[in-house]
Design an enzyme around this catalytic site. Structure first.
Site, PDB file in Angstrom:
ATOM      1  N   CYS A  40     -27.209  -3.091 -35.289  1.00 59.27           N
ATOM      2  CA  CYS A  40     -28.160  -4.177 -35.521  1.00 59.27           C
ATOM      3  C   CYS A  40     -27.376  -5.477 -35.510  1.00 59.27           C
ATOM      4  O   CYS A  40     -26.452  -5.651 -36.312  1.00 59.27           O
ATOM      5  CB  CYS A  40     -28.821  -3.963 -36.882  1.00 59.27           C
ATOM      6  SG  CYS A  40     -29.947  -5.271 -37.382  1.00 59.27           S
TER       7      CYS A  40
ATOM      8  N   CYS B 163     -30.341  -8.361 -29.607  1.00 59.51           N
ATOM      9  CA  CYS B 163     -31.033  -7.547 -30.618  1.00 59.51           C
ATOM     10  C   CYS B 163     -31.149  -6.154 -30.014  1.00 59.51           C
ATOM     11  O   CYS B 163     -31.534  -6.009 -28.842  1.00 59.51           O
ATOM     12  CB  CYS B 163     -32.408  -8.144 -30.895  1.00 59.51           C
ATOM     13  SG  CYS B 163     -33.480  -7.068 -31.877  1.00 59.51           S
TER      14      CYS B 163
HETATM   15  N1  DGL Z   1     -32.280  -4.412 -34.018  1.00 57.02           N
HETATM   16  C1  DGL Z   1     -32.132  -5.578 -34.860  1.00 57.02           C
HETATM   17  C2  DGL Z   1     -31.063  -6.481 -34.263  1.00 57.02           C
HETATM   18  O1  DGL Z   1     -30.272  -6.037 -33.454  1.00 57.02           O
HETATM   19  C3  DGL Z   1     -33.455  -6.171 -35.119  1.00 57.02           C
HETATM   20  C4  DGL Z   1     -33.448  -7.073 -36.301  1.00 57.02           C
HETATM   21  C5  DGL Z   1     -34.761  -7.238 -36.979  1.00 57.02           C
HETATM   22  O2  DGL Z   1     -35.213  -6.276 -37.593  1.00 57.02           O
HETATM   23  O3  DGL Z   1     -35.279  -8.369 -36.952  1.00 57.02           O
HETATM   24  O4  DGL Z   1     -30.967  -7.641 -34.586  1.00 57.02           O
END
Ligand code: DGL
Length: 262
Positions: free
Chosen positions: A73, A183
């Site tokens: 993440c 993301c």
């Molecule tokens: N997969 C997360 C990232 O890479 C998403 C973050 C979120 O939940 O806003 O930032």
């Protein structure tokens, strides 16, 4: 040799895009994946909240005996990794937007960066941008609304397409030739994105680089699993397990998806 699992977590289903790369490169490794979908999106939360949630996820993975943690993440990495590296005695692999390779490869010297508010406002993102892409025109865009739509399984919806169109417009107008997906949820948007951008624009995410880094750190610390065995994979979510399973339908035979209140 060390057959303990690799722990991987994300705010939700997005980090499975990273898990795929890890499983491809390290097929002997066991993994435990946590989708903290109940608390998604992380991108709208404060640094303190993101740190607290990351600690909760890490504690769970360590209680299951993980030998290394992949923070799959960008938002958790850019806001919490320096703290958790000091707090825990296991190796961490983080995920950051691939602006450095994009800056190195861009011919138009213009790159688009789509990421969460939490990532784009972090000190780490600011430092990486300055240090590795200072000479490049960066058209940076918060992907407001995209993570909840992906978490709801609405990747191909009109709503998603409309948002993407709005977000891509200024990047395309500025002449980007690289689009950085900052993301881990966004790689699931690639088929939709490809319909919206000209073919010369390359899309970059960090999944493959994270897998390579995971392999390097496992080797360096003598933590690789027995090369004779096949990896076992467990996926936990604190929301709807059917949604998580739908993101893994092509690898179904290899995994177990379950609801867990973590
Ligand atoms: N997969 C997360 C990232 O890479 C998403 C973050 C979120 O939940 O806003 O930032």
């Amino acid at each position: 040799m060390d057959n303990r699992p690799i722990g991987i977590f994300d705010s939700g289903v997005g980090g499975t895009s990273v898990w795929r790369e890890i499983e491809k490169l390290l097929p002997n490794e066991d993994t435990i994946y946590l989708a903290d979908s109940k608390n998604a999106p992380y991108g709208e939360k404060s640094k303190e909240e993101i740190l607290q949630l990351s600690v909760k996820n890490i504690d769970f993975l360590l209680s299951r005996g993980c030998k290394l943690i992949v923070v799959a993440c960008n938002t958790a990495t850019t806001n919490a990794i320096s703290h958790v590296r000091k707090q825990y005695n296991v190796p961490f692999i983080g995920t950051e937007p691939a602006i450095k390779p994009a800056a190195l490869r861009s011919k138009s010297k213009t790159v688009g960066v789509l990421a969460t508010k939490g990532t784009l406002s972090s000190e780490l993102f600011f430092a990486t941008s300055q240090n590795h892409a200072g000479h490049i025109n960066k058209v940076v865009q918060v992907g407001t609304g995209l993570v909840p739509l992906i978490e709801a399984g609405k990747v191909h919806s009109e709503e998603t397409k409309k948002l993407l169109q709005t977000y891509l417009e200024p990047m395309l107008a500025a002449g980007m030739d690289y689009l950085v997906l900052g993301c881990t949820h966004y790689p699931y948007l690639i088929p939709v994105l490809k319909e919206m951008i000209p073919p010369h624009v390359e899309i970059l995410d960090s999944g493959a680089a994270i897998a390579r880094q995971t392999m390097a750190i496992l080797k360096e610390n003598n933590l690789l699993a027995n090369p004779e065995k096949e990896g076992d994979h467990q996926f936990y979510t604190n929301a709807d397990p059917d949604i998580l399973a739908s993101f893994l339908s092509d690898v179904e035979a290899k995994h177990k998806t379950a609801y867990l209140d973590f």
